[in-house]
Design a protein around this motif. Sequence first.
Motif, PDB file in Angstrom:
ATOM      1  N   LYS A 216       0.866  -1.178   0.000  1.00 32.43           N
ATOM      2  CA  LYS A 216       0.000   0.000   0.000  1.00 32.43           C
ATOM      3  C   LYS A 216       0.904   1.230   0.000  1.00 32.43           C
ATOM      4  O   LYS A 216       1.670   1.438   0.948  1.00 32.43           O
ATOM      5  CB  LYS A 216      -0.923   0.007   1.218  1.00 32.43           C
ATOM      6  N   THR A 217       0.815   2.024  -1.050  1.00 27.88           N
ATOM      7  CA  THR A 217       1.678   3.195  -1.174  1.00 27.88           C
ATOM      8  C   THR A 217       1.045   4.222  -2.094  1.00 27.88           C
ATOM      9  O   THR A 217       0.464   3.866  -3.127  1.00 27.88           O
ATOM     10  CB  THR A 217       3.078   2.816  -1.712  1.00 27.88           C
ATOM     11  N   GLY A 255      -2.514   3.092   7.097  1.00 26.61           N
ATOM     12  CA  GLY A 255      -3.093   2.051   7.932  1.00 26.61           C
ATOM     13  C   GLY A 255      -4.386   2.473   8.582  1.00 26.61           C
ATOM     14  O   GLY A 255      -4.676   3.662   8.713  1.00 26.61           O
ATOM     15  N   SER A 256      -5.147   1.470   8.995  1.00 23.89           N
ATOM     16  CA  SER A 256      -6.379   1.677   9.744  1.00 23.89           C
ATOM     17  C   SER A 256      -6.278   0.928  11.057  1.00 23.89           C
ATOM     18  O   SER A 256      -5.504  -0.032  11.190  1.00 23.89           O
ATOM     19  CB  SER A 256      -7.588   1.174   8.945  1.00 23.89           C
ATOM     20  N   GLN A 261      -0.234  -2.182   9.518  1.00 22.11           N
ATOM     21  CA  GLN A 261       0.253  -0.840   9.229  1.00 22.11           C
ATOM     22  C   GLN A 261       1.347  -0.951   8.167  1.00 22.11           C
ATOM     23  O   GLN A 261       2.271  -1.767   8.294  1.00 22.11           O
ATOM     24  CB  GLN A 261       0.809  -0.184  10.491  1.00 22.11           C
ATOM     25  N   PHE A 262       1.262  -0.109   7.132  1.00 24.92           N
ATOM     26  CA  PHE A 262       2.206  -0.141   6.014  1.00 24.92           C
ATOM     27  C   PHE A 262       3.122   1.074   6.104  1.00 24.92           C
ATOM     28  O   PHE A 262       2.663   2.217   6.024  1.00 24.92           O
ATOM     29  CB  PHE A 262       1.446  -0.176   4.687  1.00 24.92           C
ATOM     30  N   LEU A 263       4.407   0.807   6.289  1.00 20.23           N
ATOM     31  CA  LEU A 263       5.383   1.849   6.573  1.00 20.23           C
ATOM     32  C   LEU A 263       6.442   1.881   5.477  1.00 20.23           C
ATOM     33  O   LEU A 263       7.125   0.882   5.234  1.00 20.23           O
ATOM     34  CB  LEU A 263       6.048   1.593   7.927  1.00 20.23           C
ATOM     35  N   GLU A 283      -6.705   6.782   5.796  1.00 16.64           N
ATOM     36  CA  GLU A 283      -5.652   5.762   5.910  1.00 16.64           C
ATOM     37  C   GLU A 283      -4.257   6.364   5.801  1.00 16.64           C
ATOM     38  O   GLU A 283      -3.315   5.851   6.410  1.00 16.64           O
ATOM     39  CB  GLU A 283      -5.813   4.713   4.810  1.00 16.64           C
ATOM     40  N   LEU A 284      -4.102   7.413   5.021  1.00 21.62           N
ATOM     41  CA  LEU A 284      -2.790   8.000   4.772  1.00 21.62           C
ATOM     42  C   LEU A 284      -2.422   8.927   5.923  1.00 21.62           C
ATOM     43  O   LEU A 284      -2.760  10.112   5.930  1.00 21.62           O
ATOM     44  CB  LEU A 284      -2.796   8.754   3.441  1.00 21.62           C
ATOM     45  N   LYS A 285      -1.696   8.379   6.879  1.00 18.94           N
ATOM     46  CA  LYS A 285      -1.335   9.131   8.080  1.00 18.94           C
ATOM     47  C   LYS A 285      -0.154  10.066   7.833  1.00 18.94           C
ATOM     48  O   LYS A 285      -0.026  11.093   8.484  1.00 18.94           O
ATOM     49  CB  LYS A 285      -0.982   8.163   9.211  1.00 18.94           C
TER      50      LYS A 285
END
Length: 323
Positions: A216-217, A255-256, A261-263, A283-285
Amino acid sequence: MKKGVFMFSVRLMFLCIFINGSLSKLERLEHPVTKPDGSLNILVVGDWGREGEFNQSVVAHQMGMVGEQLDIDFVISVGDNFYDDGLKGDNDPSFEASFSHIYTHPSLKKQWYSVLGNHDYRGNVSAQLSKVLTQKDWRWFCRRSFVLCSGMVEFFFVDTNPFVDKYFTDPKDHTYDWSDVLPRNNYISNLLDDLDLGLKRSRATWKIIVGHHGIKTAGDHGVTQELVDQLLPILEENKVDLYINGHDHCLQHIGSDGEIQFLTSGGGSKAWRGNIQPWDPKELKLYYDGQGFMSLHISHSQAKFIYYDVSGNVLHQSSLSKN
């Protein structure tokens, strides 16, 4: 961590296998926990190897400063270790010019655990996996895929490059070193089976995946659909906590609550692509189109991650908690 401690950790590899009971064929290593409370402090950087140029040296300096403040245990590299075309061989001077001569701060004299990126596959892959590099600089450890056990955490390092179709089918794309990868379908199938088995057998409090390509990006490269289709279902089924990647030359957190979480930490050198893919703002923190790195702080009850820019300023921080 000193050289002798690392050699001791390798000898503990079989203890890790015994404790976790995994029959996976993935190589397993143990990194000793040295802090009394069992916590870990780690730096994460990717897409860096440019012989100090494009602010690589500046990022390295800030990593050293933060690494000293946090008393880090080790460093994770999420790939694209040497630009533009990997290493020519295990005597390629780019190794020292991009690694040993750049990450010189005393706090970075710790073990580095690395995966390969697509640019690394454009060179001699076996060179980066060679023990010759470890003899030149004891910090260097790179494999295609492996498992790192450290106390209550298991890191699953995954070679994401063979999943990407265009590297095999696009005649305009670069030449890649697929030695020991072909036949491709067998390689991917075996890797996914081993990963699934390793995750299912894991007794770790925290399960973290490290790869090069993004699942996820919102970055320039966009979502790697092959990973969404083939890798993500395994991560979701096995309740993985974090997926950490590079590839996009930026810093981001997607992430939700209650989900993986996608870092992304791909800001080790050349960045500033100037664009962003549409993404749900809930989602986009964080999306930072620039250079920097990430720290990861893990205890039994919390995993906290902090993003830093090229000047060492904190851009974003967040955490996950467990009972």
